[in-house]
Structures are given as C-alpha cells and as structure tokens.
Scaffold this motif. Structure first.
Motif, PDB file in Angstrom:
ATOM      1  N   MET A   1      39.098  40.066  25.793  1.00  0.00           N
ATOM      2  CA  MET A   1      38.374  39.248  26.767  1.00  0.00           C
ATOM      3  C   MET A   1      39.177  38.008  27.156  1.00  0.00           C
ATOM      4  SD  MET A   1      34.398  39.394  25.509  1.00  0.00           S
ATOM      5  CE  MET A   1      33.804  38.367  26.852  1.00  0.00           C
ATOM      6  N   VAL A   2      39.800  37.363  26.174  1.00  0.00           N
ATOM      7  CA  VAL A   2      40.606  36.176  26.466  1.00  0.00           C
ATOM      8  C   VAL A   2      41.801  36.546  27.343  1.00  0.00           C
ATOM      9  CG1 VAL A   2      42.073  34.384  25.468  1.00  0.00           C
ATOM     10  CG2 VAL A   2      39.910  34.972  24.363  1.00  0.00           C
ATOM     11  N   ILE A   3      42.507  37.603  26.954  1.00  0.00           N
ATOM     12  CA  ILE A   3      43.665  38.042  27.736  1.00  0.00           C
ATOM     13  C   ILE A   3      43.222  38.516  29.118  1.00  0.00           C
ATOM     14  CG2 ILE A   3      45.538  39.734  27.863  1.00  0.00           C
ATOM     15  CD1 ILE A   3      45.513  39.751  24.767  1.00  0.00           C
ATOM     16  N   GLY A   4      42.156  39.342  29.136  1.00  0.00           N
ATOM     17  CA  GLY A   4      41.661  39.852  30.411  1.00  0.00           C
ATOM     18  C   GLY A   4      41.149  38.740  31.314  1.00  0.00           C
ATOM     19  N   GLY A   5      40.474  37.743  30.718  1.00  0.00           N
ATOM     20  CA  GLY A   5      39.967  36.614  31.505  1.00  0.00           C
ATOM     21  C   GLY A   5      41.091  35.827  32.138  1.00  0.00           C
ATOM     22  N   ALA A   6      42.160  35.582  31.365  1.00  0.00           N
ATOM     23  CA  ALA A   6      43.311  34.835  31.892  1.00  0.00           C
ATOM     24  C   ALA A   6      43.991  35.614  33.015  1.00  0.00           C
ATOM     25  CB  ALA A   6      44.291  34.539  30.762  1.00  0.00           C
ATOM     26  N   VAL A   7      44.174  36.912  32.805  1.00  0.00           N
ATOM     27  CA  VAL A   7      44.794  37.754  33.839  1.00  0.00           C
ATOM     28  C   VAL A   7      43.892  37.813  35.073  1.00  0.00           C
ATOM     29  CG1 VAL A   7      45.513  40.109  34.406  1.00  0.00           C
ATOM     30  CG2 VAL A   7      46.088  39.122  32.175  1.00  0.00           C
ATOM     31  N   TRP A   8      42.581  37.881  34.844  1.00  0.00           N
ATOM     32  CA  TRP A   8      41.638  37.951  35.967  1.00  0.00           C
ATOM     33  C   TRP A   8      41.677  36.678  36.806  1.00  0.00           C
ATOM     34  CZ3 TRP A   8      39.186  41.296  38.791  1.00  0.00           C
ATOM     35  CH2 TRP A   8      38.103  40.903  39.557  1.00  0.00           C
ATOM     36  N   ILE A   9      41.760  35.517  36.165  1.00  0.00           N
ATOM     37  CA  ILE A   9      41.851  34.248  36.892  1.00  0.00           C
ATOM     38  C   ILE A   9      43.135  34.224  37.734  1.00  0.00           C
ATOM     39  CG2 ILE A   9      42.126  31.741  36.652  1.00  0.00           C
ATOM     40  CD1 ILE A   9      40.401  31.951  34.103  1.00  0.00           C
ATOM     41  N   TRP A  10      44.238  34.669  37.134  1.00  0.00           N
ATOM     42  CA  TRP A  10      45.517  34.737  37.866  1.00  0.00           C
ATOM     43  C   TRP A  10      45.397  35.670  39.071  1.00  0.00           C
ATOM     44  CZ3 TRP A  10      48.449  39.227  38.499  1.00  0.00           C
ATOM     45  CH2 TRP A  10      49.687  39.049  39.119  1.00  0.00           C
ATOM     46  N   TYR A  11      44.759  36.818  38.870  1.00  0.00           N
ATOM     47  CA  TYR A  11      44.612  37.772  39.968  1.00  0.00           C
ATOM     48  C   TYR A  11      43.732  37.207  41.084  1.00  0.00           C
ATOM     49  CZ  TYR A  11      42.954  41.872  42.504  1.00  0.00           C
ATOM     50  OH  TYR A  11      42.632  42.753  43.503  1.00  0.00           O
ATOM     51  N   CYS A  12      42.653  36.518  40.719  1.00  0.00           N
ATOM     52  CA  CYS A  12      41.755  35.940  41.726  1.00  0.00           C
ATOM     53  C   CYS A  12      42.450  34.850  42.535  1.00  0.00           C
ATOM     54  CB  CYS A  12      40.498  35.378  41.052  1.00  0.00           C
ATOM     55  SG  CYS A  12      39.399  36.640  40.377  1.00  0.00           S
ATOM     56  N   ARG A  13      43.286  34.049  41.867  1.00  0.00           N
ATOM     57  CA  ARG A  13      44.060  33.019  42.571  1.00  0.00           C
ATOM     58  C   ARG A  13      45.041  33.672  43.548  1.00  0.00           C
ATOM     59  NH1 ARG A  13      44.619  27.829  40.487  1.00  0.00           N
ATOM     60  NH2 ARG A  13      46.826  27.856  41.091  1.00  0.00           N
ATOM     61  N   LYS A  14      45.685  34.732  43.088  1.00  0.00           N
ATOM     62  CA  LYS A  14      46.646  35.446  43.936  1.00  0.00           C
ATOM     63  C   LYS A  14      45.931  36.107  45.117  1.00  0.00           C
ATOM     64  CE  LYS A  14      50.198  39.040  43.740  1.00  0.00           C
ATOM     65  NZ  LYS A  14      50.885  40.054  42.876  1.00  0.00           N
ATOM     66  N   LEU A  15      44.754  36.651  44.854  1.00  0.00           N
ATOM     67  CA  LEU A  15      43.963  37.306  45.899  1.00  0.00           C
ATOM     68  C   LEU A  15      43.538  36.306  46.960  1.00  0.00           C
ATOM     69  CD1 LEU A  15      42.704  40.057  46.704  1.00  0.00           C
ATOM     70  CD2 LEU A  15      40.633  39.347  45.484  1.00  0.00           C
ATOM     71  N   GLN A  16      43.121  35.109  46.535  1.00  0.00           N
ATOM     72  CA  GLN A  16      42.684  34.103  47.503  1.00  0.00           C
ATOM     73  C   GLN A  16      43.844  33.643  48.374  1.00  0.00           C
ATOM     74  OE1 GLN A  16      41.800  30.060  46.302  1.00  0.00           O
ATOM     75  NE2 GLN A  16      39.841  30.141  47.372  1.00  0.00           N
ATOM     76  N   LYS A  17      45.028  33.482  47.773  1.00  0.00           N
ATOM     77  CA  LYS A  17      46.207  33.074  48.557  1.00  0.00           C
ATOM     78  C   LYS A  17      46.572  34.137  49.576  1.00  0.00           C
ATOM     79  CE  LYS A  17      48.302  30.126  45.009  1.00  0.00           C
ATOM     80  NZ  LYS A  17      49.476  29.929  44.114  1.00  0.00           N
ATOM     81  N   ALA A  18      46.340  35.401  49.208  1.00  0.00           N
ATOM     82  CA  ALA A  18      46.706  36.507  50.103  1.00  0.00           C
ATOM     83  C   ALA A  18      45.799  36.563  51.323  1.00  0.00           C
ATOM     84  CB  ALA A  18      46.657  37.827  49.355  1.00  0.00           C
ATOM     85  N   VAL A  19      44.528  36.192  51.154  1.00  0.00           N
ATOM     86  CA  VAL A  19      43.569  36.283  52.268  1.00  0.00           C
ATOM     87  C   VAL A  19      43.408  34.955  52.996  1.00  0.00           C
ATOM     88  CG1 VAL A  19      42.295  38.110  51.126  1.00  0.00           C
ATOM     89  CG2 VAL A  19      41.591  35.743  50.783  1.00  0.00           C
ATOM     90  N   LYS A  20      43.964  33.875  52.443  1.00  0.00           N
ATOM     91  CA  LYS A  20      43.827  32.561  53.064  1.00  0.00           C
ATOM     92  C   LYS A  20      44.659  32.492  54.341  1.00  0.00           C
ATOM     93  CE  LYS A  20      44.043  27.628  51.978  1.00  0.00           C
ATOM     94  NZ  LYS A  20      44.404  26.637  50.937  1.00  0.00           N
ATOM     95  N   PRO A  21      44.061  32.127  55.470  1.00  0.00           N
ATOM     96  CA  PRO A  21      44.816  32.089  56.729  1.00  0.00           C
ATOM     97  C   PRO A  21      45.895  31.010  56.715  1.00  0.00           C
ATOM     98  CG  PRO A  21      42.665  31.067  56.994  1.00  0.00           C
ATOM     99  CD  PRO A  21      42.670  31.714  55.642  1.00  0.00           C
ATOM    100  N   VAL A  22      47.017  31.330  57.321  1.00  0.00           N
ATOM    101  CA  VAL A  22      48.119  30.379  57.402  1.00  0.00           C
ATOM    102  C   VAL A  22      47.830  29.357  58.486  1.00  0.00           C
ATOM    103  CG1 VAL A  22      50.596  30.106  57.804  1.00  0.00           C
ATOM    104  CG2 VAL A  22      49.729  32.163  56.675  1.00  0.00           C
ATOM    105  N   SER A  23      47.922  28.039  58.181  1.00  0.00           N
ATOM    106  CA  SER A  23      47.613  26.990  59.158  1.00  0.00           C
ATOM    107  C   SER A  23      48.815  26.695  60.039  1.00  0.00           C
ATOM    108  CB  SER A  23      47.200  25.724  58.408  1.00  0.00           C
ATOM    109  OG  SER A  23      48.209  25.329  57.483  1.00  0.00           O
TER     110      SER A  23
END
Length: 432
Positions: A410-432
């Motif tokens: 859970m600790v490892i998966g939680g850390a990886v999940w947070i990293w993935y969510c941050r990466k996912l948000q950057k991927a969908v965030k529109p470029v200004s």
C-alpha cells in the motif's frame, strides 16, 4: 469488555435488557463505521458536484408502475424472518449462557411473531405500491447524481467487504480453516480489514465505471471516510475483545478480577507457569510466547495503565483464564496483559482522518488524496504489526505477516499512484 450491548447497558447503566444480547458490540461499531463513512462520502461528493468535478447521468424510470406480487412476497418473507428470529430472541432466548449465534443458525424462533411481522410488511408494501400506482404508468428521464448512489456503494461495500474480509482471514489462518471450514465461514468473528478493502474497491470501481462516474474523484472522496470507518471499526475490536490485540506486555499482569498490575519481569515467568495449560495450548511451548516489557514512563504517569497493558476481561472470544466470581458465557481474562493495539489504531486513524479531511480542498490533483490515504494507512498498519499477534509467513528467511505485506504494498503503491496522478494531470493540462 462488552461482547454485546446487553453487557454494555448492564455495566454502564445497571439495566439488564435480554433483547440487547442480539446486538453484538463488534457488529454495532461496524454498522456505525459504515454509516459514518457514507455520510462523509456523501458530503464530499456533493462538494465536488458543486465544483463541477462530478456530473450526473440521465436514467429512465417508470413512474406509477403497480407493485408486483413478487415484491409483496419478498417483503413478507423478510418480515417473517425478522419476526421469527427477533421476537424469538426477545421472548424465548433470555439465558446469557446460551450461544446466540447457534440460536440464529438454528430452526428455533417465534412462529406467531414471524407470521404477524411478515403479514404487516407484506401489506405495507402492497398498500404503498397501490397508492403510488397510476392508471397509466409513464416513463420519465431523470438525472442521477453520484452522491445519490451512496446507498448503492454502502450496500456493495458491506457485502463485498465482509466477504473479502472473511476470505483473507481464512487464507491468513489456513490451518484453522482446514480443521473446520464450515465453522470458519459461518463464524461471526475473524475478519481481515485489507481483504474487505480490496474486494469492496474492485466491486465499487466496476460499478462506478458502469455509471460513468469519474473514478479519480470518487476514490478521493472516499479516502477520508475509509480512514474514519477503519478507526470506528477498531472500536468494535477493542470494546468486544475480539482477539485483535497485541503481544503480551510482560511488565504487567492481570489479577482475578481483570485489573492490570505493574510487576517485575520475574513475575511474568511465575504467571506463565501458573497458567501453563493456557499458554501451552496457545503457543505449543512456553518458550515461544510473544512478549515485550514496557512499563509506563514517569512522564506519562497521568495516563491510565490500560493504555499500555490490558487484560480484556469478558472478551467475546473467551480467551484466557476463568475470572473469579464470574458466572456465564463471557468470564475469561488474559492472565498477562497485552498491548491494546486496537486502541492505538483508533487514536491513529481518527487523527489521520482529520489530516485527510483538512487537506482535501488543498490537494487538487485528482486521485492524489487516495494515494495519500494508501501511504498513511499502510505506514500506520505496518508499525502496529510490530506489536500485534498475527500469523507469519516464511518468505526467503523473512517472516512478515499478511498485513505487513499488504501494508508495504500500500505504501509503495500509494507513492507510485501519487506520481502517476501528477504525471497524468501534467499530460492533460493545457499549455498556456
């Protein structure tokens, strides 16, 4: 300890109500945990709906549809079962020495009570359906918001969670399961939290996808409630004394009345020898009793001894030795006090719930709150396992418990999940 609410009312209020023997303390707190989690989840889903992060979907419903005889019969059958057992317990089962679980599983009950309550519920369903029925039923399209599906989530979590908890418990205690598989499956005790969490999560996520609910916002909304539910559920473990306690604190012993007493290390061996039969049955050898001495520090002298060591008198699983002057079913106490780990988890999880609730508006990355929950819950459970009694596995010379393995993941998966969510948000965030 209070195996059921009968004992709680008797001890706290001096009132004896045999009917309350029906309500097991553990089950009572589990129900409270589900209700509290449902309330928190509903509140957070509504907040995210107001922000436009979650939307509803249109569904077609038939208004004015007449009630069917199948529905009437179903309510009547439910009423019969409730009346048959509940009224049977109220009027026929009043001996505290009797086994309530055996009574519920038996064919005994109050036939007249079953027929009366079955008839009442069947009639009420029929009358209600007839009142709402119209001469010409019509089909309407209404929008169902995510928070309106919380009752569905709660029922699914209850069924899948209890099933998963039971499955994982029996996998963790495979030797006991093989000896009595039917008894292990039907027993009201023996539940593993992580098993329930895993299976319930799978079922709910599948259902959410089918209803086009944003899963990332759903799991973020559920995270604080899950932590709260875990803490409240541990209250059931602690107050019933269900065996989910820690290893022995060899700095304390319990007297015949169940009170803990500070004692020197030599007293530990003396009590072990005096209760040799009990310890030999539990551990096979007096040399393998899990224990660690820890006397209350002077700086914490204002805290009660039972926060450091507790004998769990009148525990629901009848573990320990006979208490002096006690008659009835629940009259055992542990001869040596143990670390009250459920109490520690209650405190830790309520504090962690407060942390998650306070940061839920500040963390804006979808899915990250759930990742934080996984890390916090995993860390909490991993360290509490160090002083808990649990079945251990032998893996390449290491001896972790099931909960240690899952909490580490859970600790490892939680850390990886947070990293993935941050990466996912950057991927969908529109470029200004």
């Amino acid at each position: 300890m209070y195996p059921n609410l009968y004992y709680a009312f008797k001890d706290l209020l001096g009132v004896e109500i045999p009917f309350f023997k029906l309500f097991q303390t553990f089950g009572f707190f589990v129900a409270i945990a589900f209700l509290a989690a449902a309330y928190v989840l509903t509140s957070e889903l509504k907040r995210r709906e107001r922000m436009g992060l979650l939307i509803g979907i249109p569904e077609k419903v038939i208004v004015g549809k007449p009630v069917t005889m199948t529905e009437v019969f179903g309510h009547a059958l439910l009423g019969f079962l409730l009346g048959f057992k509940i009224l049977g317990i109220a009027f026929e089962w009043a001996d505290a020495s009797q086994d309530l679980q055996s009574y519920i599983m038996s064919g005994r009950g109050n036939l007249l009570g079953g027929l009366i309550l079955g008839g009442v519920l069947g009639y009420l369903k029929y009358a209600s359906g007839k009142k709402q029925a119209s001469a010409k039923p019509e089909e309407k399209t209404i929008t169902i918001m995510p928070h309106q599906r919380v009752p569905d989530f709660t029922v699914m979590a209850a069924i899948a969670g209890l099933l998963g908890a039971k499955i994982f418990h029996n996998l963790e205690n495979w030797g006991d399961f093989v000896k009595d598989p039917i008894g292990a499956l039907l027993s009201f005790s023996g539940l593993t939290f992580y098993g329930g969490l895993i299976l319930a999560s799978i079922v709910i996520i599948y259902y959410a996808n089918s209803k086009k609910i944003n899963v990332l916002h759903l799991i973020d909304s559920a995270a604080p409630g899950l932590m709260l539910a875990y803490g409240l559920g541990r209250m059931g473990c602690h107050f019933s004394g269900d065996g989910d306690w820690g290893i022995y604190n060899s700095s304390y012993i319990t007297d015949a009345s169940g009170h803990v007493q500070l004692a020197d290390p030599s007293k530990f061996q003396e009590v072990v020898k005096a209760s040799e039969q009990f310890f030999a049955r539990q551990y096979g050898s007096l040399e393998h009793i899990p224990h660690a001495p820890f006397a209350k520090p002077g700086a914490l002298s204002f805290l009660p001894d039972w926060m450091f060591a507790y004998g769990y008198p009148h525990n629901v699983i009848n573990e320990g030795v006979q208490m002096a002057g006690c008659g009835g079913k629940y009259c055992n106490v542990l001869p040596i006090a143990v670390y009250p780990t459920p109490l520690y988890e209650i405190i830790a999880c309520l504090l962690l719930f407060a942390v998650l609730w306070s940061i839920r508006k500040k963390v804006t990355i979808p899915g990250a709150i759930f990742g934080i929950y996984l890390v916090l819950n995993g860390v909490e459970r991993f360290f509490i396992e160090k002083i808990r009694v649990n079945t251990k596995y032998d893996i390449f010379g290491f001896h972790p418990t099931q909960a240690e393995i899952i909490s580490s993941l859970m600790v490892i998966g939680g850390a990886v999940w947070i990293w993935y969510c941050r990466k996912l948000q950057k991927a969908v965030k529109p470029v200004s």
